[in-house]
Design an enzyme around this catalytic site. Structure first.
Site, PDB file in Angstrom:
ATOM      1  N   LYS A 140      -0.768  13.593   0.973  1.00 57.00           N
ATOM      2  CA  LYS A 140       0.010  12.365   1.115  1.00 57.00           C
ATOM      3  C   LYS A 140       0.723  11.979  -0.174  1.00 57.00           C
ATOM      4  O   LYS A 140       1.621  11.129  -0.161  1.00 57.00           O
ATOM      5  CB  LYS A 140      -0.878  11.215   1.586  1.00 57.00           C
ATOM      6  CG  LYS A 140      -2.080  10.907   0.728  1.00 57.00           C
ATOM      7  CD  LYS A 140      -2.878   9.758   1.317  1.00 57.00           C
ATOM      8  CE  LYS A 140      -4.198   9.531   0.603  1.00 57.00           C
ATOM      9  NZ  LYS A 140      -5.248  10.444   1.041  1.00 57.00           N
ATOM     10  N   LYS A 178      -1.802  22.938  -0.024  1.00 56.52           N
ATOM     11  CA  LYS A 178      -2.465  22.015   0.883  1.00 56.52           C
ATOM     12  C   LYS A 178      -1.587  20.800   1.169  1.00 56.52           C
ATOM     13  O   LYS A 178      -0.913  20.276   0.285  1.00 56.52           O
ATOM     14  CB  LYS A 178      -3.794  21.560   0.274  1.00 56.52           C
ATOM     15  CG  LYS A 178      -4.646  20.696   1.201  1.00 56.52           C
ATOM     16  CD  LYS A 178      -5.962  20.328   0.529  1.00 56.52           C
ATOM     17  CE  LYS A 178      -6.796  19.427   1.426  1.00 56.52           C
ATOM     18  NZ  LYS A 178      -8.074  19.029   0.791  1.00 56.52           N
ATOM     19  N   LYS A 200      -7.062  18.362 -15.320  1.00 55.81           N
ATOM     20  CA  LYS A 200      -6.293  17.206 -15.783  1.00 55.81           C
ATOM     21  C   LYS A 200      -6.371  17.047 -17.294  1.00 55.81           C
ATOM     22  O   LYS A 200      -5.377  16.680 -17.941  1.00 55.81           O
ATOM     23  CB  LYS A 200      -6.774  15.937 -15.091  1.00 55.81           C
ATOM     24  CG  LYS A 200      -5.839  14.750 -15.307  1.00 55.81           C
ATOM     25  CD  LYS A 200      -5.815  13.838 -14.108  1.00 55.81           C
ATOM     26  CE  LYS A 200      -4.713  12.809 -14.244  1.00 55.81           C
ATOM     27  NZ  LYS A 200      -4.624  11.931 -13.065  1.00 55.81           N
TER      28      LYS A 200
END
Length: 338
Positions: A203, A200, A111
């Site tokens: 959500k 993967k 990040k």
């Protein structure tokens, strides 16, 4: 009886990937271990949150814990922020971990490289010590995690070894070093996206066809599975390297039906993808419908609040004992009378 700790962030309704990879494991483990299952809401605020939505998601996740089959009489279910020992222990952990170890954590590196170090929230750097604290407070012997969390368990073990070496003795270690439990891929340890089967299931996927939520309606589930990416061979076989799409669907079928993949491939040896997908959809729907019904009942009852109240009290007792050992070790507070 050995102890297990595990936690899930309340960052939205879990997917069937979360259920297969973690929550289903929780149910299986609760008969053989002393289990502490936590809603790790303090981890969730490493990114900005809507306070009302976060509180709603905390209760939703707690209700799902119970609805999938975690028994509060067998396991302790609690909210992280309601046990103050987590935050205090995390500070002691931070003060005993070199900065370089935190900067090597994959999520921080990825990040900070994407957005620049000056714009990264400090919590992204320091949340691994909080995770370490979560685990050690309950003298955890085993921690079930996904492959992507293995690095954090290594950090935990390194910290425990360093802390025991610095403050304890070989015969009297202060903290318990945990082992990691990672589910095998073919048993659901890593459920993949329905649309990008090399990625993967998540959500947070912008393509909602890529995941199945634990609260999706039956017709939504059927449509998502029908549109799942496979390949052109039409042969139903488990070959994750060459046929990731159908292999992923086989993993889901196996996990939701408790049938071995070999039995499923034998059953559909002469069938096409359409028939297989239609049957898989019904397997998923039949598994989720009773969970969804129980979940809805819990949200409107007082039972959920009572379970969480009791869980916080039980967790606090255990966590405070470990925290006091840590405080004594590093010299915080007044010397205890006994």
């Amino acid at each position: 009886m050995k102890t297990i700790f595990s936690g899930i962030q309340p960052s939205g309704i879990p997917t069937i990937g979360n259920y297969i990879g973690a929550m289903k494991q929780f149910v299986q483990l609760q008969d053989d271990y002393q289990c502490y299952f936590c809603i790790v809401d303090e981890h969730a605020i490493t990114v900005p949150q809507d306070r009302l939505k976060l509180r709603e998601q905390i209760l939703q996740l707690a209700a799902l814990y119970i609805a999938v089959g975690i028994d509060p009489k067998k396991a302790t279910i609690f909210i992280q922020s309601e046990v103050s020992a987590h935050a205090e222990a995390a500070w002691i952990v931070q003060c005993n971990i070199p900065l370089g170890e935190l900067e090597r954590m994959t999520q921080f590196k990825d990040k900070s490289q994407k957005t620049g170090r000056t714009s990264v929230n400090a919590g992204l750097l320091t949340y691994p010590p909080l995770m370490v604290a979560d685990i050690i407070l309950y003298n955890s012997n085993l921690v079930p995690v996904g492959e992507d969390q293995k690095q954090h368990l290594e950090l935990t073990r390194d910290f425990v070894d360093r802390f025991n070496s610095r403050y304890g003795t070989p015969k009297q270690p202060i903290l318990v070093s945990p082992e990691v439990k990672i589910a095998k891929k073919d048993s659901g340890g890593r459920v993949m996206s329905l649309q990008e089967p090399t990625k993967k299931m998540s959500k947070s996927d912008t393509n909602r066809k890529g995941f199945i939520s634990m609260l999706d309606e039956p017709d939504v589930i059927r449509k998502k599975i029908k549109s799942a990416v496979t390949d052109s061979s039409g042969i139903i076989e488990y070959d994750p390297d060459n046929k990731p799409g159908i292999s992923n669907l086989l993993v889901i079928y196996s996990a939701m039906s408790d049938l071995p993949i070999s039995d499923i491939t034998a059953k559909y040896h002469d069938s096409g993808y359409a028939e297989f997908k239609a049957d898989l959809a019904e397997v998923v729907v039949n598994k989720l419908e009773p969970i969804q019904t129980h979940y809805k009942e819990l949200l409107v009852s007082d039972e959920l609040q009572t379970i969480l109240d009791d869980g916080a009290i039980d967790a606090q007792k255990v966590a405070d004992r470990t925290l006091q050992k840590m405080r004594n070790a590093v010299g915080l507070g007044r010397k205890p009378k006994r």
